[in-house]
Design an enzyme around this catalytic site. Structure first.
Site, PDB file in Angstrom:
ATOM      1  N   ARG A 124     -21.803  -4.087  14.489  1.00 53.62           N
ATOM      2  CA  ARG A 124     -21.214  -2.857  15.029  1.00 53.62           C
ATOM      3  C   ARG A 124     -19.769  -2.977  15.374  1.00 53.62           C
ATOM      4  NH1 ARG A 124     -25.733  -4.115  18.059  1.00 53.62           N
ATOM      5  NH2 ARG A 124     -27.463  -2.617  17.367  1.00 53.62           N
ATOM      6  N   LYS A 146      -7.958   4.242   8.625  1.00 52.00           N
ATOM      7  CA  LYS A 146      -9.179   5.158   7.936  1.00 52.00           C
ATOM      8  C   LYS A 146      -9.671   4.150   7.095  1.00 52.00           C
ATOM      9  CE  LYS A 146      -7.240  10.076   7.923  1.00 52.00           C
ATOM     10  NZ  LYS A 146      -6.885  10.902   6.981  1.00 52.00           N
ATOM     11  N   GLU A 188       3.681   8.423  -2.915  1.00 55.90           N
ATOM     12  CA  GLU A 188       3.194   8.443  -1.496  1.00 55.90           C
ATOM     13  C   GLU A 188       4.573   8.247  -0.754  1.00 55.90           C
ATOM     14  OE1 GLU A 188       0.533   9.445  -0.613  1.00 55.90           O
ATOM     15  OE2 GLU A 188      -1.065   8.705  -1.630  1.00 55.90           O
ATOM     16  N   LYS A 230       4.809   5.942   8.953  1.00 55.14           N
ATOM     17  CA  LYS A 230       3.444   6.126   8.932  1.00 55.14           C
ATOM     18  C   LYS A 230       3.023   5.750  10.359  1.00 55.14           C
ATOM     19  CE  LYS A 230      -0.892   6.395   7.301  1.00 55.14           C
ATOM     20  NZ  LYS A 230      -1.830   6.226   6.300  1.00 55.14           N
ATOM     21  N   GLU A 240      -6.304  12.436  13.273  1.00 63.66           N
ATOM     22  CA  GLU A 240      -5.767  13.445  12.722  1.00 63.66           C
ATOM     23  C   GLU A 240      -6.577  14.613  13.222  1.00 63.66           C
ATOM     24  OE1 GLU A 240      -5.735  12.613   8.412  1.00 63.66           O
ATOM     25  OE2 GLU A 240      -6.259  14.961   8.086  1.00 63.66           O
ATOM     26  N   ARG A 246      -0.435  14.219  11.983  1.00 64.55           N
ATOM     27  CA  ARG A 246      -1.108  13.232  10.934  1.00 64.55           C
ATOM     28  C   ARG A 246      -1.302  14.054   9.936  1.00 64.55           C
ATOM     29  NH1 ARG A 246      -4.982   7.687  11.071  1.00 64.55           N
ATOM     30  NH2 ARG A 246      -4.596   7.520   8.978  1.00 64.55           N
ATOM     31  N   ASN A 250      -0.762  14.983   4.603  1.00 61.77           N
ATOM     32  CA  ASN A 250      -1.826  15.576   3.633  1.00 61.77           C
ATOM     33  C   ASN A 250      -0.779  16.386   2.615  1.00 61.77           C
ATOM     34  OD1 ASN A 250      -3.862  14.328   4.292  1.00 61.77           O
ATOM     35  ND2 ASN A 250      -4.363  16.034   6.011  1.00 61.77           N
ATOM     36  N   HIS A 253      -1.861  16.806  -1.020  1.00 61.96           N
ATOM     37  CA  HIS A 253      -3.092  16.270  -1.174  1.00 61.96           C
ATOM     38  C   HIS A 253      -4.198  17.384  -1.378  1.00 61.96           C
ATOM     39  CE1 HIS A 253      -1.232  12.396  -0.308  1.00 61.96           C
ATOM     40  NE2 HIS A 253      -2.389  11.756  -0.638  1.00 61.96           N
ATOM     41  N   HIS A 257      -6.484  16.097  -4.390  1.00 61.45           N
ATOM     42  CA  HIS A 257      -7.752  15.662  -4.317  1.00 61.45           C
ATOM     43  C   HIS A 257      -8.660  16.719  -5.071  1.00 61.45           C
ATOM     44  CE1 HIS A 257      -7.197  13.896  -0.083  1.00 61.45           C
ATOM     45  NE2 HIS A 257      -7.073  13.103  -0.932  1.00 61.45           N
ATOM     46  N   HIS A 270      -4.379   7.945  -8.254  1.00 63.63           N
ATOM     47  CA  HIS A 270      -4.180   8.863  -7.101  1.00 63.63           C
ATOM     48  C   HIS A 270      -2.707   9.303  -6.898  1.00 63.63           C
ATOM     49  CE1 HIS A 270      -4.846  10.498  -3.020  1.00 63.63           C
ATOM     50  NE2 HIS A 270      -3.868   9.709  -2.585  1.00 63.63           N
TER      51      HIS A 270
HETATM   52  N1  NAD Z   1      -7.381   4.580   3.948  1.00 62.87           N
HETATM   53  C1  NAD Z   1      -6.443   5.319   3.912  1.00 62.87           C
HETATM   54  O1  NAD Z   1      -5.633   5.876   4.848  1.00 62.87           O
HETATM   55  C2  NAD Z   1      -6.024   5.854   2.308  1.00 62.87           C
HETATM   56  C3  NAD Z   1      -4.657   6.253   2.007  1.00 62.87           C
HETATM   57  C4  NAD Z   1      -4.598   6.554   0.690  1.00 62.87           C
HETATM   58  C5  NAD Z   1      -5.467   6.139  -0.213  1.00 62.87           C
HETATM   59  N2  NAD Z   1      -6.508   5.386   0.197  1.00 62.87           N
HETATM   60  C6  NAD Z   1      -7.661   4.808  -0.788  1.00 62.87           C
HETATM   61  O2  NAD Z   1      -6.921   3.971  -1.603  1.00 62.87           O
HETATM   62  C7  NAD Z   1      -7.407   3.806  -2.871  1.00 62.87           C
HETATM   63  C8  NAD Z   1      -6.318   3.699  -4.053  1.00 62.87           C
HETATM   64  O3  NAD Z   1      -5.736   2.435  -3.605  1.00 62.87           O
HETATM   65  P1  NAD Z   1      -4.667   1.659  -4.591  1.00 62.87           P
HETATM   66  O4  NAD Z   1      -3.946   2.879  -5.311  1.00 62.87           O
HETATM   67  O5  NAD Z   1      -3.971   0.700  -4.099  1.00 62.87           O
HETATM   68  O6  NAD Z   1      -5.773   1.375  -5.780  1.00 62.87           O
HETATM   69  P2  NAD Z   1      -6.510   0.060  -6.018  1.00 62.87           P
HETATM   70  O7  NAD Z   1      -7.032  -0.945  -4.822  1.00 62.87           O
HETATM   71  O8  NAD Z   1      -7.720   0.275  -7.017  1.00 62.87           O
HETATM   72  O9  NAD Z   1      -5.689  -1.121  -6.794  1.00 62.87           O
HETATM   73  C9  NAD Z   1      -4.899  -0.638  -8.041  1.00 62.87           C
HETATM   74  C10 NAD Z   1      -5.116  -1.716  -9.327  1.00 62.87           C
HETATM   75  O10 NAD Z   1      -3.987  -2.687  -9.012  1.00 62.87           O
HETATM   76  C11 NAD Z   1      -4.694  -4.029  -9.003  1.00 62.87           C
HETATM   77  N3  NAD Z   1      -3.916  -4.816  -7.961  1.00 62.87           N
HETATM   78  C12 NAD Z   1      -3.610  -4.573  -6.936  1.00 62.87           C
HETATM   79  N4  NAD Z   1      -2.747  -5.408  -6.267  1.00 62.87           N
HETATM   80  C13 NAD Z   1      -2.161  -6.091  -7.398  1.00 62.87           C
HETATM   81  C14 NAD Z   1      -1.082  -6.916  -7.382  1.00 62.87           C
HETATM   82  N5  NAD Z   1      -0.260  -7.486  -6.321  1.00 62.87           N
HETATM   83  N6  NAD Z   1      -0.764  -7.267  -8.750  1.00 62.87           N
HETATM   84  C15 NAD Z   1      -1.314  -7.026  -9.760  1.00 62.87           C
HETATM   85  N7  NAD Z   1      -2.461  -6.190  -9.773  1.00 62.87           N
HETATM   86  C16 NAD Z   1      -2.799  -5.538  -8.448  1.00 62.87           C
HETATM   87  C17 NAD Z   1      -5.946  -3.890  -8.733  1.00 62.87           C
HETATM   88  O11 NAD Z   1      -6.670  -4.790  -9.356  1.00 62.87           O
HETATM   89  C18 NAD Z   1      -6.341  -2.657  -9.091  1.00 62.87           C
HETATM   90  O12 NAD Z   1      -6.628  -2.676 -10.610  1.00 62.87           O
HETATM   91  C19 NAD Z   1      -8.154   5.038  -3.221  1.00 62.87           C
HETATM   92  O13 NAD Z   1      -9.622   4.872  -3.064  1.00 62.87           O
HETATM   93  C20 NAD Z   1      -7.939   5.963  -1.914  1.00 62.87           C
HETATM   94  O14 NAD Z   1      -8.661   6.913  -1.316  1.00 62.87           O
HETATM   95  C21 NAD Z   1      -6.961   5.204   1.431  1.00 62.87           C
HETATM   96 ZN    ZN Z   2      -2.529   9.844  -0.784  1.00 65.51          ZN
END
Ligand code: NAD
Ligand code: ZN
Length: 367
Positions: A124, A146, A188, A230, A240, A246, A250, A253, A257, A270
């Site tokens: 939990r 999030k 971003e 942020k 949000e 917050r 978006n 977005h 999305h 993304h």
């Molecule tokens: N929680 C939130 O507020 C929030 C906000 C925006 C996005 N997200 C989520 O984040 C996700 C996307 O994240 P992302 O763009 O970081 O993608 P990801 O986590 O898939 O990483 C992208 C790629 O980079 C590689 N990688 C990561 N760090 C590396 C490094 N230092 N050196 C070499 N390779 C590396 C990974 O293996 C992967 O193939 C989505 O699922 C999205 O929904 C969440």
């Molecule tokens: Zn985003």
């Protein structure tokens, strides 16, 4: 020199320490100790990142006498699944991780969202520390609490707000990040600047070459400025609220999305979808919110300069509209748009005429 941001959230006692510390992965153990007091952690790591940086993380945990086991997660969005979440729980069970333990996430947004949700639900709720390794995760997803996994019915549908107790932002980890992912993360940065901080936007314009080339010092500065922004926004509006600050994050977005959904989460990253979404939002802002056309041109030029996509792939406008209607960020069934009357001053989301939206999507390349 590390820089610390201490985040607090009105209405509950949770605190988050965000440490901006180039080279700080080598001091992960001390950071985990200081933020969680845990003697034991489960490290949930992106497998590719683990091969590059996992040994340094474990060496540091060992140095701080923190017992640890590692769960390696296959790279990619498909790991944000219920099956992988269950594997995280199994790893916690196998390690007999107690409430006095912690989870550490080492990877991009995928691992952060997954490991954060595992931490929200194991026993939990146990404390967690994020070590974001992509630019997108450092500037956006690691801060704000999030967490989520994807379901067949859609992205991020099951999740929780669960603030990390610590976020260790080591910009030197970005040296191994592929350029395409770096550019996606820059989208971003541009988003948060165009939504909330005109001075940061102008700074990005001045440093566009260095940002595009991945100059480490300039990237570190961009990360720091974006994280500070942020942090400010999420402390003011953790959950949000429908009209809270917050929602400004978006910007771009609604289109992004929808586009990702129509493309089946393949083809575009993304951040690339966000860049296209920003172009659509800027067009709509000129037409419906009084944004000066020169400001839209500046936004377009910056996105071009950073090597981000220019035109939407030839998806159907009607498919995008259907995907938007499906998105969970709806107000009484109607899609709401964040617009910017001035760069750096995004407004609360509002409903727009569908003819206007259709025309903007077509103008951006949809059919
Ligand atoms: N929680 C939130 O507020 C929030 C906000 C925006 C996005 N997200 C989520 O984040 C996700 C996307 O994240 P992302 O763009 O970081 O993608 P990801 O986590 O898939 O990483 C992208 C790629 O980079 C590689 N990688 C990561 N760090 C590396 C490094 N230092 N050196 C070499 N390779 C590396 C990974 O293996 C992967 O193939 C989505 O699922 C999205 O929904 C969440
Ligand atoms: Zn985003």
């Amino acid at each position: 020199m590390p820089r610390d941001l201490r985040l607090r959230y009105p209405g509950h006692p949770q605190r988050s320490l965000v440490r901006l510390t180039p080279g700080g992965l080598a001091r992960l153990g001390a950071f985990v100790h200081a933020t969680t007091g845990a003697g034991q952690v489960v490290l949930i790591a992106d497998r590719r990142v683990d091969a590059l940086h996992g040994a340094a993380a474990r060496r540091s945990l060992r140095g701080a006498a923190i017992a640890h086991t590692t769960l390696r997660v296959p790279p990619g969005e498909r790991s944000k699944s219920a099956a992988m979440l269950a594997r995280c729980w199994d790893a916690c069970a196998a390690a007999a991780l107690g409430r006095d333990g912690a989870i550490v996430a080492l990877g991009g947004g995928v691992v952060g969202d997954l490991a954060g949700f595992a931490a929200a639900t194991w026993l939990r709720g146990v404390p967690w520390v994020g070590v974001p390794t992509t630019l997108l995760a450092q500037v956006d997803s690691a801060v704000g609490g999030k967490t989520a996994i994807d379901l067949a019915a859609g992205k991020n549908l099951a999740g929780a707000f669960h603030q990390p107790v610590g976020v260790l932002v080591d910009s030197t980890l970005l040296a191994t990040l592929p350029a395409r992912h770096r550019r996606a993360g820059l989208a971003e940065v541009v988003k948060i600047a165009f939504a909330c901080d005109a001075a940061l936007f102008a700074w990005c314009e001045r440093h566009a070459d260095a940002l595009a080339a991945g100059d480490p010092a300039v990237l570190a500065r961009a990360v720091e400025r974006a994280v500070r922004l942020k942090a400010r926004v999420v402390q003011a509006d953790e959950r949000e609220r429908p009209d809270g600050p917050r929602t400004a994050l978006n910007l771009g977005h609604t289109t992004a999305h929808a586009l990702e959904r129509v493309l089946g989460y393949r083809g575009l990253l993304h951040g690339e979808a966000v860049a296209l979404g920003l172009r659509v939002a800027a067009d709509l802002s000129v037409r419906a919110a009084g944004l000066a056309p020169e400001q839209r041109i500046r936004l377009e030029a910056l996105l071009d300069h950073l090597g981000l996509p220019v035109r939407l792939p030839p998806v159907r406008v009607e498919a995008l509209l259907a995907a938007m209607a499906h998105d969970k960020k709806r107000a009484s069934g109607r899609v709401r748009w964040v617009l910017t009357p001035h760069g750096g001053a995004a407004t609360v989301p509002r409903v727009l005429e569908s003819a206007l939206v259709r025309s903007a999507l077509r103008g951006a390349g949809a059919r």
